[in-house]
Scaffold this active site. Structure first.
Site, PDB file in Angstrom:
ATOM      1  N   GLN A 129       0.793  -1.227   0.000  1.00 40.64           N
ATOM      2  CA  GLN A 129       0.000   0.000   0.000  1.00 40.64           C
ATOM      3  C   GLN A 129       0.826   1.279   0.000  1.00 40.64           C
ATOM      4  OE1 GLN A 129      -3.005   0.015   3.026  1.00 40.64           O
ATOM      5  NE2 GLN A 129      -3.895  -1.921   2.391  1.00 40.64           N
ATOM      6  N   ASP A 151       9.649  -6.624  13.120  1.00 42.07           N
ATOM      7  CA  ASP A 151       8.888  -7.869  13.087  1.00 42.07           C
ATOM      8  C   ASP A 151       8.131  -8.006  11.771  1.00 42.07           C
ATOM      9  OD1 ASP A 151       5.871  -8.982  13.704  1.00 42.07           O
ATOM     10  OD2 ASP A 151       7.395 -10.140  14.752  1.00 42.07           O
ATOM     11  N   TYR A 156       2.996 -11.999   5.196  1.00 46.90           N
ATOM     12  CA  TYR A 156       2.618 -10.589   5.018  1.00 46.90           C
ATOM     13  C   TYR A 156       2.819 -10.149   3.575  1.00 46.90           C
ATOM     14  CZ  TYR A 156       2.680 -10.288  10.120  1.00 46.90           C
ATOM     15  OH  TYR A 156       2.444 -10.486  11.458  1.00 46.90           O
ATOM     16  N   ASN A 224       3.470 -18.920  14.288  1.00 49.12           N
ATOM     17  CA  ASN A 224       2.454 -17.885  14.114  1.00 49.12           C
ATOM     18  C   ASN A 224       1.027 -18.357  14.398  1.00 49.12           C
ATOM     19  OD1 ASN A 224       1.506 -15.344  13.557  1.00 49.12           O
ATOM     20  ND2 ASN A 224       1.591 -15.558  11.338  1.00 49.12           N
ATOM     21  N   TRP A 309       1.055  -6.396  20.474  1.00 44.92           N
ATOM     22  CA  TRP A 309       0.757  -5.683  19.242  1.00 44.92           C
ATOM     23  C   TRP A 309      -0.642  -5.057  19.313  1.00 44.92           C
ATOM     24  CZ3 TRP A 309      -3.271  -8.549  17.161  1.00 44.92           C
ATOM     25  CH2 TRP A 309      -3.289  -9.925  17.430  1.00 44.92           C
ATOM     26  N   PRO A 311      -1.477  -1.735  19.923  1.00 44.77           N
ATOM     27  CA  PRO A 311      -1.700  -0.897  21.106  1.00 44.77           C
ATOM     28  C   PRO A 311      -2.797   0.148  20.934  1.00 44.77           C
ATOM     29  CG  PRO A 311       0.302  -0.215  19.988  1.00 44.77           C
ATOM     30  CD  PRO A 311      -0.144  -1.499  19.332  1.00 44.77           C
TER      31      PRO A 311
END
Length: 428
Positions: A129, A151, A156, A224, A309, A311
């Site tokens: 993106q 990370d 991804y 994962n 992750w 937050p």
């Protein structure tokens, strides 16, 4: 599932609390901004004799129970903590956050992924993106501000995120010893053998990630999610193998249950294998149970730390939505789930609570996002909080949470808990 932890407590009692927490004490004037070495002291009975040698063996005073020793980087203000009770020092803010994607198909591997799959907030934009130039700007600003934890994962952006990160790291020429790269293994392709936590996929998947990253090793490889189709012994043995082969230095878990993490640890101790050092978990003002109630117990018993992750809950905790999603927001472009979340009843209630936090943020001189990130950092056993950003400007704003952390007094935290009304309590 009940797992015996007798060997766990005996093992931890054999080591002093401070040795489990950290490596050597920083020298005068504070700690260095970079990661420190293994943190091993002189072996008992070694190091020669005389006053200097005897002085080196004097036990250090124990650290406060549950404390994560921090050091502050010179020139950056970044704070560093041990990864769980390992000797690895990581910046308390890292780059790479997860976001929930509600669609059943994601990228090239859509058929493999469940509806509740999580994508990296930063890396979902890297390679897809945002431009490579913007990605490089984000990474450069992060590194220059002391962030040393990056990370990513094999899935991804269908592997493009790893390629983008690898290209940037190669072009920057930073010392490999000065940063920590983590990746996650589970979804690697459409074939049955290209996903899961079988020995085959852990080894082949990690080698594929290293090729895309253009690195000889990753610092941490994460499983994962748990895999009911793979025996726990096979998973732990495969993780031990890739570490012994130099493909990774540590391994951890992501979105595993406490019982599964405990089983992996017990399996490692039973067969003299390498246990996981940390768990990645979602944690924010509206997602608290696991990180605040379950993981601290694992931290104290077996030394497993937390890397958290989301937050700001995928941007929901920013006060920018206020019950609606602007047409220009990234949530509209492929993130229909986020629009639905904001406009749901629960979403509206959460947005109302976010607005209630504005006076506290104004009193502290920060944004709601900075307050939310600082609030995550004060949780027990949390080694690092992963940020998800799409621009260097957004990253700089989020890094400002470090200044807010020192202002979060117990009274302020109690006030936040009172406004949220969702503080988890022990069920014992």
């Amino acid at each position: 599932m009940q797992v015996s932890i007798a060997c766990t407590e005996q093992n931890l009692r054999s080591r002093s609390s401070e040795d489990r927490l950290c490596g050597p004490r920083p020298g005068p004037g504070g700690g260095n901004g970079g990661p420190v070495g293994g943190g091993q002291g002189n072996p008992p009975g070694g190091g020669g004799s005389g006053p200097k040698a005897r002085a080196a063996l004097v036990p250090r005073p124990p650290a406060p129970a549950g404390a994560l020793r921090e050091s502050t980087g010179r020139g950056t203000g970044m704070k560093y903590r041990n990864l769980g009770k390992s000797g690895l020092r990581v910046s308390c803010l890292g780059l790479g956050e997860f976001e929930r994607r509600g669609a059943k198909r994601v990228g090239a591997f859509g058929a493999c992924l469940p509806p509740d799959f999580f994508l990296a907030g930063t890396w979902v934009t890297f390679g897809s993106q945002i431009s490579d130039e913007t990605a490089e700007d984000v990474l450069t600003v992060a590194y220059e501000h002391g962030v040393n934890l990056f990370d990513t994962a094999e899935v991804y952006a269908a592997g493009r995120a790893e390629r983008t990160l690898g290209n940037i790291l190669k072009s920057k020429g930073w010392r490999r010893s000065s940063y920590v790269v983590t990746t996650k293994i589970f979804w690697g392709g459409q074939a049955e053998t290209e996903r899961g936590l079988s020995r085959k996929h852990i080894i082949e998947g990690l080698r594929g990630s290293l090729e895309r990253l253009q690195l000889g090793y990753v610092d941490i490889v994460f499983a994962n999610r748990s895999d009911p189709n793979s025996p726990m012994e096979e998973i732990v043995r495969a993780m031990t193998y890739v570490i012994n082969q130099g493909l990774a230095l540590y391994w951890g878990t992501s979105r595993w249950g406490a019982a599964e993490i405990m089983e992996a640890y017990s399996m490692a101790r039973q067969f003299n294998l390498i246990p996981p050092v940390c768990e990645q978990a979602e944690h924010h003002l509206f997602q608290r149970e696991k990180v605040e109630m379950q993981l601290p117990e694992l931290y104290h018993k077996i030394g497993v730390g937390s890397v958290t992750w989301s937050p700001v809950a995928c941007g929901l905790i920013t006060s920018k939505y206020d019950g609606r999603v602007p047409d220009t927001c990234r949530a509209i472009k492929g993130y229909q789930w986020l629009k639905d979340k904001v406009q749901s009843e629960d979403g509206k209630k959460q947005q109302s609570k976010v607005m209630d936090l504005l006076p506290i943020a104004h009193q502290l001189g920060c944004t709601v996002a900075q307050l939310a990130i600082a609030w995550c950092l004060r949780s027990e056993g949390v080694s690092s909080v992963l940020l998800g950003v799409s621009s260097a400007e957004q990253l700089i704003e989020h890094l400002g949470a470090l200044q807010v952390l020192g202002q979060l007094t117990p009274q302020t935290v109690m006030e936040i808990d009172g406004l949220l009304g969702n503080r988890p309590h022990s069920k014992k």
